[in-house]
Structures are given as structure tokens and as C-alpha cells.
Design a protein around this motif. Sequence first.
Motif, short mmCIF file in Angstrom:
data_model
loop_
_atom_site.label_atom_id
_atom_site.label_comp_id
_atom_site.label_asym_id
_atom_site.label_seq_id
_atom_site.Cartn_x
_atom_site.Cartn_y
_atom_site.Cartn_z
N LEU A 86 0.85 -1.20 0.00
CA LEU A 86 0.00 0.00 0.00
C LEU A 86 0.88 1.25 0.00
O LEU A 86 2.08 1.18 0.23
N ASP A 87 0.25 2.38 -0.26
CA ASP A 87 0.96 3.64 -0.07
C ASP A 87 -0.02 4.67 0.49
O ASP A 87 -1.18 4.34 0.75
N LYS A 88 0.45 5.89 0.67
CA LYS A 88 -0.35 6.88 1.38
C LYS A 88 -1.63 7.27 0.65
O LYS A 88 -2.50 7.91 1.23
N THR A 89 -1.74 6.88 -0.62
CA THR A 89 -2.97 7.19 -1.36
C THR A 89 -3.99 6.05 -1.26
O THR A 89 -5.11 6.18 -1.73
N SER A 90 -3.59 4.92 -0.66
CA SER A 90 -4.49 3.76 -0.59
C SER A 90 -5.67 4.05 0.34
O SER A 90 -5.51 4.68 1.39
N ASP A 91 -6.83 3.57 -0.06
CA ASP A 91 -8.03 3.71 0.77
C ASP A 91 -8.07 2.57 1.77
O ASP A 91 -8.27 1.42 1.40
N VAL A 92 -7.85 2.89 3.03
CA VAL A 92 -7.76 1.83 4.04
C VAL A 92 -8.94 1.84 5.02
O VAL A 92 -8.90 1.16 6.05
N GLU A 93 -9.98 2.59 4.66
CA GLU A 93 -11.12 2.72 5.56
C GLU A 93 -11.75 1.37 5.90
O GLU A 93 -12.13 1.12 7.04
N MET A 94 -11.85 0.51 4.90
CA MET A 94 -12.48 -0.81 5.14
C MET A 94 -11.71 -1.64 6.17
O MET A 94 -12.29 -2.42 6.90
N TYR A 95 -10.40 -1.44 6.22
CA TYR A 95 -9.61 -2.15 7.24
C TYR A 95 -9.82 -1.50 8.60
O TYR A 95 -10.01 -2.18 9.61
N PHE A 96 -9.79 -0.17 8.61
CA PHE A 96 -9.95 0.54 9.89
C PHE A 96 -11.32 0.29 10.51
O PHE A 96 -11.47 0.37 11.72
N ASP A 97 -12.31 -0.02 9.68
CA ASP A 97 -13.64 -0.37 10.21
C ASP A 97 -13.58 -1.59 11.13
O ASP A 97 -14.44 -1.79 11.98
N GLU A 98 -12.57 -2.44 10.93
CA GLU A 98 -12.44 -3.67 11.72
C GLU A 98 -11.65 -3.46 13.01
O GLU A 98 -11.52 -4.38 13.82
N PHE A 99 -11.07 -2.28 13.19
CA PHE A 99 -10.03 -2.12 14.21
C PHE A 99 -10.54 -1.85 15.62
O PHE A 99 -9.79 -2.00 16.58
N ASP A 100 -11.81 -1.42 15.76
CA ASP A 100 -12.34 -1.11 17.09
C ASP A 100 -12.30 -2.33 17.99
O ASP A 100 -12.61 -3.44 17.56
N GLU A 101 -11.92 -2.12 19.25
CA GLU A 101 -11.96 -3.19 20.26
C GLU A 101 -11.03 -4.36 19.94
O GLU A 101 -11.17 -5.43 20.54
N ALA A 102 -10.12 -4.19 19.02
CA ALA A 102 -9.26 -5.29 18.61
C ALA A 102 -7.79 -4.99 18.89
O ALA A 102 -7.41 -3.87 19.22
N ILE A 103 -6.98 -6.04 18.75
CA ILE A 103 -5.53 -5.88 18.71
C ILE A 103 -5.16 -5.84 17.24
O ILE A 103 -5.49 -6.76 16.48
N ASN A 104 -4.51 -4.77 16.84
CA ASN A 104 -4.23 -4.57 15.43
C ASN A 104 -2.73 -4.52 15.21
O ASN A 104 -2.05 -3.62 15.69
N ILE A 105 -2.23 -5.54 14.52
CA ILE A 105 -0.80 -5.66 14.27
C ILE A 105 -0.58 -5.20 12.84
O ILE A 105 -1.16 -5.76 11.90
#
Length: 139
Positions: A86-105
Motif C-alpha cells: 500500500l501507499d499513502k494514497t491507498s483507501d484503508v477505511e475498510m480495514y480501519f472499520d475492523e479495528f475497534d476493540e481489537a488488537i491490530n498488528i
Amino acid sequence: MHKTRILNNLKATSDFAKEIVELILKADKPLYLLLSGDLGAGKTTFTKQLLLNLGVKQNVTSPTFVIMNQYQVNDLVINHMDAYRLDKTSDVEMYFDEFDEAINIIEWPGNLNVDWTNFKTIKLCFKIIDEDTRQVEVN
Ligand SMILES: Nc1ncnc2c1ncn2[C@@H]1O[C@H](COP(=O)(O)OP(=O)(O)O)[C@@H](O)[C@H]1O
Ligand SMILES: [Mg+2]
């Protein structure tokens, strides 16, 4: 925990992963574990040991091509993301939607257009010392 550690072999990396598991289990979620360092520095190897010690039973593979894998142990959700492709222009919102309450490596967090200031993070920077030896800096 010391800020800089030498990991002389795979066993040392595995032992270090166990120590980080203790920190993770005590920490509030969401927690972001940001793994930086060159290709082959040991980010995925460390993550495999970490997930094993968190109780993940599945075989853990590098998410370089799928970008993210998700695991669950009891009520604990663990995301393992590799931002290498990925790079700084990549749309990562769909991944960040999963991140609440989780351990994110997250491997290669520097590739993401994210300001980590307001996130709870543990930053690990891996360096290759020689064939069997790695250095890790904890921040
Ligand atoms: N002490 C060590 N800790 C972690 N990996 C090591 C160590 N010594 C040798 N290695 C090797 O280095 C490589 C690290 O690869 P990998 O974990 O995929 O790196 P990255 O995800 O950072 O690109 C593996 O082949 C692993 O066996
Ligand atoms: Mg990797």
C-alpha cells in the motif's frame, strides 16, 4: 522492558513475543502494534509467535497479498495487516472499520496515511544484525 533488545535466534524472538503478549493482554483495546523494519527483519516471524502465544490455533501466514487477516480467540479479535503493497494514497477505511476493540498488528505502518498520535500504540522497530540475530527497539 528495556528499550532495545538483541534477539540472538528464533527462540529469543519467541520469548520476546511472549513478553509482548503480557503487555497486550493488560492493555486497553483498540491497541495498535506497529511493526517496522526492512524486508526480512522479522516482523512476520515475531507476529506468528505472538499469535501462537495469544492462543491462535490456525496457521498464520503473511498477509502481504491479502493485506489483512483476522483471527479470533474467545472474545479477542486480532487483525494482522501488512501495508507493504500500500501507499499513502491507498483507501484503508475498510480495514480501519475492523479495528475497534481489537488488537491490530500492522507491518509497514509508515506506508499508511495515518497520524498515530491519538492511538494507543506499541511501536517495534526490527533491524537485521546478522543471519540469526535481530535487534528490536520498543517505543
Ligand atoms: N532472531 C530472529 N528473529 C526473527 N527472524 C529471524 C531471526 N533469525 C533469523 N530470522 C529469519 O529472518 C526471516 C524474517 O522474515 P520475516 O519475518 O518474513 O520478515 P519481515 O516480515 O520483517 O519481512 C525469517 O526467514 C526468519 O527465519
Ligand atoms: Mg512480513
